[in-house]
Design a protein around this motif. Structure first.
Motif, PDB file in Angstrom:
ATOM      1  N   PRO A  16     -61.195  26.054  15.537  1.00 14.79           N
ATOM      2  CA  PRO A  16     -59.656  25.931  14.958  1.00 14.79           C
ATOM      3  C   PRO A  16     -59.131  27.147  14.551  1.00 14.79           C
ATOM      4  N   VAL A  17     -57.797  27.377  14.712  1.00 14.17           N
ATOM      5  CA  VAL A  17     -57.097  28.727  14.115  1.00 14.17           C
ATOM      6  C   VAL A  17     -56.498  28.154  13.042  1.00 14.17           C
ATOM      7  N   PHE A  18     -56.548  28.813  11.899  1.00 13.84           N
ATOM      8  CA  PHE A  18     -55.670  28.656  10.802  1.00 13.84           C
ATOM      9  C   PHE A  18     -54.678  29.621  10.588  1.00 13.84           C
ATOM     10  N   GLU A  19     -53.825  29.270   9.698  1.00 16.57           N
ATOM     11  CA  GLU A  19     -52.499  30.060   9.262  1.00 16.57           C
ATOM     12  C   GLU A  19     -53.129  31.284   8.638  1.00 16.57           C
ATOM     13  N   GLY A  20     -52.335  32.538   9.512  1.00 16.60           N
ATOM     14  CA  GLY A  20     -52.649  33.794   9.030  1.00 16.60           C
ATOM     15  C   GLY A  20     -54.150  34.142  10.071  1.00 16.60           C
ATOM     16  N   GLY A  21     -54.473  33.357  10.946  1.00 17.30           N
ATOM     17  CA  GLY A  21     -55.581  33.812  11.751  1.00 17.30           C
ATOM     18  C   GLY A  21     -55.003  33.980  13.333  1.00 17.30           C
ATOM     19  N   SER A  22     -56.073  33.945  14.215  1.00 19.75           N
ATOM     20  CA  SER A  22     -55.644  34.061  15.483  1.00 19.75           C
ATOM     21  C   SER A  22     -56.819  33.380  16.431  1.00 19.75           C
ATOM     22  N   PRO A  54     -52.688  26.047  20.460  1.00 16.04           N
ATOM     23  CA  PRO A  54     -52.527  26.929  20.018  1.00 16.04           C
ATOM     24  C   PRO A  54     -53.753  26.724  18.695  1.00 16.04           C
ATOM     25  N   SER A  55     -53.728  25.702  18.042  1.00 17.58           N
ATOM     26  CA  SER A  55     -54.585  25.711  17.022  1.00 17.58           C
ATOM     27  C   SER A  55     -56.123  25.382  17.377  1.00 17.58           C
ATOM     28  N   LEU A  56     -56.482  25.282  18.550  1.00 19.12           N
ATOM     29  CA  LEU A  56     -57.823  25.048  19.255  1.00 19.12           C
ATOM     30  C   LEU A  56     -57.964  25.962  20.070  1.00 19.12           C
ATOM     31  N   ALA A  57     -58.952  26.706  19.751  1.00 23.07           N
ATOM     32  CA  ALA A  57     -59.206  28.042  20.767  1.00 23.07           C
ATOM     33  C   ALA A  57     -60.234  27.578  21.718  1.00 23.07           C
ATOM     34  N   MET A 310     -73.839  14.966  15.151  1.00 22.56           N
ATOM     35  CA  MET A 310     -73.126  16.060  15.522  1.00 22.56           C
ATOM     36  C   MET A 310     -72.019  16.275  14.366  1.00 22.56           C
ATOM     37  N   ALA A 311     -72.051  17.475  13.710  1.00 16.71           N
ATOM     38  CA  ALA A 311     -71.099  17.572  12.645  1.00 16.71           C
ATOM     39  C   ALA A 311     -69.880  18.317  13.000  1.00 16.71           C
ATOM     40  N   LEU A 312     -68.739  17.754  12.897  1.00 11.77           N
ATOM     41  CA  LEU A 312     -67.402  18.472  13.169  1.00 11.77           C
ATOM     42  C   LEU A 312     -66.966  18.888  11.782  1.00 11.77           C
ATOM     43  N   THR A 313     -67.044  20.467  11.703  1.00 15.38           N
ATOM     44  CA  THR A 313     -66.885  20.921  10.367  1.00 15.38           C
ATOM     45  C   THR A 313     -65.525  21.908  10.610  1.00 15.38           C
ATOM     46  N   VAL A 314     -64.519  21.563  10.124  1.00 13.53           N
ATOM     47  CA  VAL A 314     -63.250  22.376  10.447  1.00 13.53           C
ATOM     48  C   VAL A 314     -62.709  22.676   8.827  1.00 13.53           C
TER      49      VAL A 314
END
Length: 347
Positions: A16-22, A54-57, A310-314
């Motif tokens: 995941p891509v969060f605000e302020g990241g890339s 864009p939010s998922l790289a 299987m853990a999806l941890t975002v």
């Protein structure tokens, strides 16, 4: 470090891509996280496939899986999954055959049938829109055939796929995918985070339709679930809030470039309908303190008979994410994995 004694644990990463990241930083964070997850005793680490998101790289799972394998020593790595209608089966066989050759016994090839993107991008990927379930079945059969010993009469050889076969998994979120996995004798991974109402029924359908294959003699299942564990239930909700707010935004905006930051999520004024949506979503997933998640996981495994979680941890912070995996490992030690015979007799 040894693996926990309870139900086996794995990771599903959508990068995941969060605000302020890339996207670049998100990919680097994933590579840095995998060895630390390995130290906790997790079994496998899968990366998803998404395009023009864009939010998922996670646009290139084979490349990323190779980098994760190079960064670890015992962790199984792979795709959760390769969306086969987007690709020629020959290319997938070559890519994952190469991974298996370089990292023998550590590669999983999870297969899905969704496009993983919008119709415009699907066309750019040259995915034929008319492909349906029957064609997907033939694609899986073609792909599987490339990992068999070379046929002298065939004009095509997938190099080096015939030298070693990764574990093939069927992914899905419906009874139809469960039946397909069972008919092919493949292990089955169900997306509980997408369709929690159908989890138990789909896994039962998989077991009912399972036919032994040369690579699997009995049903084998895992469920992926949205998972966030913190010291308290309230803290877990706060850590999970940016992703949960992102789920709301996905339903209301056309363009979604990044998940909200923790600060944005904390300052959001939730409408009543949004709060109800979040409550329903969180209740069906594994979000809470260790005791809360232990009890919810035990109930989920009892209801579904799943062999693995299987853990999806975002979550935005790398350390918060690792902390969630640590606490999950502690909680899961007290949860017994399910049985391939199913749960119908116990209900």
């Amino acid at each position: 470090m040894s693996r926990p004694l309870g139900i086996p644990l794995s990771v599903l990463d959508v990068v995941p891509v969060f605000e302020g990241g890339s996207a670049t930083q998100a990919l680097r964070d994933t590579v840095a996280l995998a060895p630390r997850v390995e130290e906790l005793g997790y079994l496998r680490y899968w990366v998803a496939e998404h395009h023009s998101t864009p939010s998922l790289a996670t646009s290139a799972p084979a490349i990323l899986a190779g980098r994760l394998a190079a960064a670890t020593t015992t962790l199984r790595v792979g795709s959760g999954g390769v969306l086969l209608p987007n690709h020629a089966p020959l290319v997938v066989a070559e890519q994952f055959g190469t991974l298996e050759a370089l990292h023998p016994g550590r590669v999983d090839l999870g297969l899905g049938r969704a496009p993983g993107t919008d119709p415009h991008t699907a066309r750019a990927l040259r995915r034929a829109p008319e492909r349906g379930g029957d064609d997907f079945f033939h694609q899986v059969a073609e792909l599987n055939g490339y990992f068999a010993p070379a046929d002298p009469s065939s004009p095509i050889t997938a190099v080096p796929a015939a030298d070693g076969r990764p574990d093939l998994w069927m992914l899905g979120s419906s009874p139809a995918s469960a039946e397909l996995a069972g008919s092919l004798g493949l292990p089955y991974a169900f997306a509980h985070q997408i369709n929690p109402h159908a989890t138990a029924f789909a896994l039962d359908r998989y077991r009912e339709t399972f036919r032994p294959s040369p690579h699997l003699d009995r049903p084998r299942t895992l469920i992926s679930a949205l998972t966030t564990v913190a010291d308290t239930d309230r803290a877990a909700r706060e850590v999970a809030a940016p992703y949960l707010l992102g789920k709301i935004k996905m339903r209301t905006v056309r363009r979604f470039d990044a998940f909200p930051s923790a600060r944005t999520a904390a300052g959001h004024a939730y409408a009543e309908a949004e709060l109800q949506f979040l409550e329903e979503l969180a209740e069906r997933q594994l979000i809470g303190a260790p005791d809360t998640v232990r009890d919810k996981l035990a109930a989920l495994v009892e209801r579904t008979g799943a062999d693995e979680l299987m853990a999806l941890t975002v979550v935005p912070g790398q350390e918060e994410r690792l902390r969630s995996f640590e606490l999950l490992a502690q909680a899961a030690r007290e949860v017994t994995p399910g049985s391939s015979e199913g749960v119908s007799a116990r209900l």
